[in-house]
Design a protein around this motif. Structure first.
Motif, mmCIF file in Angstrom:
data_model
loop_
_atom_site.group_PDB
_atom_site.id
_atom_site.type_symbol
_atom_site.label_atom_id
_atom_site.label_comp_id
_atom_site.label_asym_id
_atom_site.label_seq_id
_atom_site.Cartn_x
_atom_site.Cartn_y
_atom_site.Cartn_z
ATOM 1 N N CYS A 63 41.291 43.773 38.181
ATOM 2 C CA CYS A 63 40.354 42.704 38.233
ATOM 3 C C CYS A 63 39.646 42.526 36.991
ATOM 4 O O CYS A 63 39.479 41.708 36.156
ATOM 5 C CB CYS A 63 39.499 42.888 39.434
ATOM 6 N N ALA A 64 39.213 43.929 36.389
ATOM 7 C CA ALA A 64 38.482 43.785 34.930
ATOM 8 C C ALA A 64 39.329 43.435 34.058
ATOM 9 O O ALA A 64 38.754 42.756 33.121
ATOM 10 C CB ALA A 64 37.541 45.242 34.917
ATOM 11 N N GLN A 65 40.316 43.860 34.185
ATOM 12 C CA GLN A 65 41.407 43.445 32.917
ATOM 13 C C GLN A 65 41.853 42.032 32.849
ATOM 14 O O GLN A 65 41.921 41.096 32.134
ATOM 15 C CB GLN A 65 42.580 44.256 33.081
ATOM 16 N N TRP A 66 41.907 41.390 34.364
ATOM 17 C CA TRP A 66 42.181 40.140 34.497
ATOM 18 C C TRP A 66 40.811 39.171 33.889
ATOM 19 O O TRP A 66 41.199 38.175 33.178
ATOM 20 C CB TRP A 66 42.102 39.529 35.947
ATOM 21 N N TYR A 67 39.718 39.481 33.988
ATOM 22 C CA TYR A 67 38.454 39.035 33.244
ATOM 23 C C TYR A 67 38.757 38.960 31.815
ATOM 24 O O TYR A 67 38.375 37.907 31.235
ATOM 25 C CB TYR A 67 37.278 39.755 33.986
ATOM 26 N N ARG A 68 39.205 39.990 31.453
ATOM 27 C CA ARG A 68 39.314 40.297 29.917
ATOM 28 C C ARG A 68 40.438 39.502 29.443
ATOM 29 O O ARG A 68 40.353 38.790 28.410
ATOM 30 C CB ARG A 68 39.779 41.727 29.777
ATOM 31 N N ASP A 92 27.782 33.325 36.271
ATOM 32 C CA ASP A 92 29.101 33.624 35.779
ATOM 33 C C ASP A 92 30.134 32.722 36.367
ATOM 34 O O ASP A 92 30.974 31.784 35.566
ATOM 35 C CB ASP A 92 29.778 35.036 35.766
ATOM 36 N N ALA A 93 29.955 32.416 37.580
ATOM 37 C CA ALA A 93 30.880 31.552 38.281
ATOM 38 C C ALA A 93 30.643 30.324 37.939
ATOM 39 O O ALA A 93 31.592 29.275 37.601
ATOM 40 C CB ALA A 93 30.695 31.713 39.829
ATOM 41 N N GLU A 94 29.470 29.461 37.711
ATOM 42 C CA GLU A 94 29.251 28.419 37.307
ATOM 43 C C GLU A 94 29.659 28.058 36.003
ATOM 44 O O GLU A 94 30.285 26.959 35.828
ATOM 45 C CB GLU A 94 27.622 28.272 37.161
ATOM 46 N N SER A 95 29.567 29.018 34.822
ATOM 47 C CA SER A 95 30.174 29.033 33.632
ATOM 48 C C SER A 95 31.507 28.850 33.854
ATOM 49 O O SER A 95 32.234 27.943 32.811
ATOM 50 C CB SER A 95 29.556 29.969 32.698
ATOM 51 N N ARG A 96 32.236 29.645 34.329
ATOM 52 C CA ARG A 96 33.575 29.925 34.320
ATOM 53 C C ARG A 96 34.231 28.740 35.053
ATOM 54 O O ARG A 96 35.596 28.412 34.464
ATOM 55 C CB ARG A 96 34.045 31.282 35.089
ATOM 56 N N ASP A 113 37.497 36.227 43.778
ATOM 57 C CA ASP A 113 37.789 37.191 44.683
ATOM 58 C C ASP A 113 37.386 38.722 43.775
ATOM 59 O O ASP A 113 36.833 39.553 44.364
ATOM 60 C CB ASP A 113 39.267 37.244 45.073
ATOM 61 N N CYS A 114 37.887 38.677 42.647
ATOM 62 C CA CYS A 114 37.670 39.591 41.626
ATOM 63 C C CYS A 114 36.122 39.743 41.399
ATOM 64 O O CYS A 114 35.633 40.961 41.135
ATOM 65 C CB CYS A 114 38.476 39.387 40.424
ATOM 66 N N GLY A 115 35.183 38.506 41.108
ATOM 67 C CA GLY A 115 34.008 38.832 41.075
ATOM 68 C C GLY A 115 33.279 39.691 42.046
ATOM 69 O O GLY A 115 32.382 40.540 41.846
ATOM 70 N N ARG A 116 33.777 39.316 43.325
ATOM 71 C CA ARG A 116 33.259 40.011 44.567
ATOM 72 C C ARG A 116 33.499 41.625 44.314
ATOM 73 O O ARG A 116 32.529 42.504 44.788
ATOM 74 C CB ARG A 116 33.580 39.318 46.028
ATOM 75 N N ARG A 117 34.774 41.731 44.071
ATOM 76 C CA ARG A 117 35.113 43.196 44.299
ATOM 77 C C ARG A 117 34.341 44.120 43.181
ATOM 78 O O ARG A 117 33.842 45.068 43.252
ATOM 79 C CB ARG A 117 36.527 43.267 43.907
#
Length: 620
Positions: free
Chosen positions: A170-175, A231-235, A259-263
Motif C-alpha cells: 500500500c505504501a508503494q502504491w501511494y508512492r 490527504d483524502a480531500e487533496s487526493r 482502503d490503503c489509507g485506512r490500513r
C-alpha cells in the motif's frame, strides 16, 4: 466455461522498461500478460508461468517471478459474461511480476496479440487501458524506485518500509500514484504532505494541535484521522485532474486510496515509533524564503519596505474616512436568501467541540453550508468596467489562466479555524474573483490578470462575530475589522506588519451582516457597514471553494485553478522584480488557500493558527 480467477504478470527489465502487448481483438488496447486459471486447483504461480510462455514465449525461469500480495476484483464486461458460468459478474485477478536483466525476444500469440512494446514504466502505465494493469505497473515501478533510492520525497517511515507485505505494498502504491501526480503536474498545494507518511497531510491548524494530540490515545487517533481526511480531500482532486485516467480508473484509484489509507493509519497507531515520528514531522513550512531574505539583505531592505507599508496604511485610512462619491455607479450584491439560524442554534453546533478529543467542532457539510449563508456579507462594488464584475472561475480552451464568468455573480465559501487559548474558533471565508486589476499607467507594478477579495469572519462560541479581516488572493492588503469583543495587542516590533485596523465595527446582531464596499479597478476594501434585512435584489450564488481545485475543461478533463506550488500561473505581477528581498515567492500572484503569506515585514500567514490570538484580546 472460463473461471473468474486470473493472473496478471507485469514483465520488466532492470532498466525499468515494461513489456506491453496489443490485443488482437481490440487494436490500440495495450496490456501486460494476463489470463485465467485452467482449473480451480491450478496454483496461481503455475498459471502465471504458463500464461507468460503462451503469450510471449518467455520462460519464467529466465527471470525472477514474484507473487505480490495484491488481488484486484473487477466487473466483467457484459459482452464477455457468456464465457463464464451463469450469474458470474466479477473476476478476481492476482498480481505477479517477472524481473529480467534485460530485454529478451518476444513471440506473441497471434490469436491474442498483434504487437508488443518495451516502454518506460510510467509511459507503460499511461498506455494501459485497464485500471488494474495501470495500478500494478505504478506500484511495481514505485517499489523499484524505492529500492534504488531514487525517490524525491524522502524515505517511508520505517514501519511502512519494513511492515507486513500488505502495508508495504500500500505504501508503494501511494508512492506510485504520487509519482504519477507529480509527473502530470497536478499536485494540490492546499495542504502539506507529511514526510514518510504518504497517506497523510497537514495544515497549520492541525500542526498546532500536536501537543494536544500527544496527551491521550483518543486525541492521537483523532489527529491521525484528521490528517488522513486532508490527504483524502487533496487526493480526490489530484486523481480527478490526472489526464490519463478514465472514469473507472479514477473510481478505483480513490477506492484504493481509501482502503490503503485506512490500513496505513492502523499501522501508524500500532507502532510507538511511528507515533513519535508522526508528531515530530507533521508541520507546515512557512511561505517565506530565508535564502531570498539573506541575499536581499532583508534586515536593511525591510526598513524602506516598512516605510512603504506605513504610507499605504495612511492612504487606506484616508480612503475609509472619505465620504462616498454620490456620482459613482455602485452595485450591491447580497447573499442568497437563507432561512434564519438563531445564534442559540449556532452556539449548540459549536459546543460539539467539547466532545472532540482535539476540541474540533464536528460540523457536517450541510451545517457549514447553512452557516456560510447566514454569515455571508453583502458586497457593494463600484463599477468602472467589466473588470469590476465578479463571478465564477472557469477554463476556456485557449487560455492558460482560468477566466471569470461574470454572467453569474459567484462567491466561494469555506470553513477554517483559529485557536484562542484552549479553544478552536470557527471561521467562515468568502472569496470573490475579478477578471483583472487593470493598469493605471504604463508602469503599474500591481496590475495583472485576475484579482479578488477574501473576506473572513471569526465567530465566538456563542455564534457572534468577533473579528472580520480581509486580504486579496495574492495575500496582500491584510485589514482587520474588530468588534468591541476584540481588542488589538501592541506590536512586538515597530517595523513588523502586525495588525492594521482601518475601521472598527459595532457588535453585529442577529439578522445583521456587514456591507463590504470595494473600489473600482484596485478592488481595495474602502469601508465596511452593517445592514439588516434584504438590502438588494441583486444576489450572488455561494459555491464551495473546493470547486477551484478541480474545474472542468473542454473534452471532459479537469484541472485545478492553482499550480503545484499553489499559485495561479499567468497572474504574476511586475512587483515581483522589486519585492523579492522580502522572501515571498512571486509576490502579487494569486494564491491558493494555505499559501497566503500576508506580511512583507515579519512573517504572517492568513491561516496561521495563532494569527488572532497573538494580535487580539478576546471576550469569549
Amino acid at each position: 466455461m472460463k473461471l473468474p480467477l486470473s493472473v496478471l504478470v507485469v514483465v520488466y527489465t532492470a532498466e525499468r522498461e515494461v513489456l506491453l502487448l496489443e490485443r488482437a481483438a481490440r487494436p490500440g488496447f495495450w496490456q501486460s500478460v494476463t489470463g485465467s486459471l485452467d482449473r480451480p486447483d491450478e496454483p496461481h504461480d503455475a498459471a502465471a508461468a504458463r500464461e507468460l510462455h503462451e503469450e510471449t514465449g518467455i520462460q519464467a525461469a529466465s527471470g525472477r517471478l514474484t507473487a505480490w500480495n495484491v488481488a484486484y476484483t473487477f466487473e466483467i464486461y457484459p459482452q464477455w459474461r457468456h464465457r463464464f458460468a451463469p450469474g458470474v459478474t466479477h473476476n478476481t485477478e492476482r498480481l505477479f511480476s517477472l524481473e529480467l536483466p534485460a530485454r529478451v525476444p518476444v513471440a506473441v500469440a497471434p490469436q491474442e496479440h498483434t504487437a508488443f512494446a518495451w516502454l518506460p514504466w510510467r509511459e507503460a502505465a499511461r498506455k494501459c487501458f485497464s485500471w488494474s494493469n495501470r495500478d500494478a505497473i505504478l506500484m511495481i515501478g514505485a517499489a523499484l524506485l524505492a529500492a534504488g533510492c531514487a525517490t524525491g520525497d524522502g524515505r517511508l517511515a520505517p514501519h511502512l518500509e519494513s511492515g507486513p507485505a500488505e502495508v508495504h505494498e500500500c505504501a508503494q502504491w501511494y508512492r506510485a500514484i504520487d509519482a504519477e501526480i507529480d509527473a502530470a503536474g497536478v499536485r494540490d498545494a492546499q495542504y502539506t504532505r507529511v514526510p514518510g507518511f504518504p497517506h497523510l497531510r497537514v495544515d497549520r491548524m492541525l500542526a498546532s494541535l500536536k501537543s494536544r494530540a500527544a496527551e491521550s490515545e483518543p486525541a492521537l487517533r483523532a489527529f491521525g484521522e484528521r490528517l488522513a481526511e486532508l490527504d483524502a480531500e487533496s487526493r480526490r482532486h489530484e486523481i480527478q485532474n490526472l489526464p490519463a485516467l478514465t472514469g473507472d480508473a479514477r473510481a478505483q484509484a480513490l477506492r484504493r486510496a481509501r482502503d490503503c489509507g485506512r490500513r496505513l493509519r492502523e499501522a501508524d497507531l500500532a507502532s510507538s515509533g511511528a507515533r513519535e515520528a508522526l508528531l515530530a514531522v507533521a508541520r507546515v513550512p512557512d511561505d517565506y524564503s530565508t535564502a531570498l531574505r539573506f541575499f536581499g539583505l532583508y534586515y536593511l531592505t525591510r526598513i524602506p519596505f516598512a516605510a512603504g507599508v506605513r504610507d499605504w496604511e495612511k492612504d487606506t485610512v484616508a480612503a475609509f474616512q472619505r465620504e462616498p462619491d454620490p456620482a459613482a455607479h455602485r452595485v450591491r450584491y447580497a447573499p442568497p436568501a437563507a432561512a434564519p439560524l438563531p445564534r442559540s442554534v449556532v452556539a449548540g453546533l459549536l459546543a460539539r467541540a467539547a466532545f472532540d478529543p482535539l476540541g474540533h467542532p464536528a460540523l457536517s457539510a450541510r451545517e457549514l453550508e447553512r452557516l456560510a449563508a447566514v454569515y455571508a456579507p453583502t458586497f457593494e462594488v463600484e463599477i468602472g468596467g467589466d473588470y469590476d464584475r465578479f463571478g465564477g472561475l472557469r477554463w476556456r480552451r485557449a487560455s492558460g489562466v482560468p477566466e471569470v464568468d461574470a454572467a453569474e455573480p459567484v462567491v466561494y465559501a469555506q470553513a477554517a479555524y483559529t485557536r484562542y487559548r484552549d479553544q478552536l474558533l470557527l471561521q467562515l471565508v468568502y472569496t470573490v474573483w475579478f477578471a483583472e486589476r487593470p493598469a493605471s499607467g504604463a508602469f503599474d507594478l500591481l496590475a495583472g490578470r485576475l484579482d479578488g477579495v477574501i473576506w473572513r469572519v471569526t465567530l465566538a462560541p456563542d455564534g457572534e462575530p468577533l473579528i472580520y479581516d480581509s486580504i486579496h488572493p495574492c495575500g496582500c492588503f491584510h485589514l482587520f475589522f474588530p468588534t468591541p469583543r476584540a481588542r488589538p495587542r501592541p506590536a512586538p516590533d515597530t517595523l513588523e506588519e502586525w495588525v492594521f485596523v482601518p475601521q472598527s465595527l459595532p457588535r453585529v446582531g442577529e439578522g445583521e451582516r456587514p456591507v463590504v464596499t470595494i473600489a473600482t479597478g484596485t478592488h481595495y476594501v474602502e469601508r465596511v457597514g452593517v445592514v439588516r434585512g434584504a438590502d438588494s435584489l441583486v444576489r450572488y450564488t455561494i459555491r464551495p471553494y473546493d470547486e477551484l481545485r478541480s474545474l472542468p475543461r473542454a473534452g471532459g478533463e479537469h484541472a485545478s485553478a492553482f499550480g503545484p506550488e499553489g499559485l495561479i500561473a499567468g497572474t504574476e505581477r511586475l512587483e515581483r522584480f522589486l519585492f523579492w528581498p522580502m522572501g515571498i515567492a512571486s509576490p502579487g500572484a494569486m494564491r491558493q488557500w494555505g499559501r497566503h503569506a500576508t506580511a512583507f515585514v515579519g512573517r504572517r500567514h492568513f491561516d496561521d493558527a495563532d494569527v488572532v490570538e497573538r494580535r487580539f484580546e478576546l471576550d469569549l
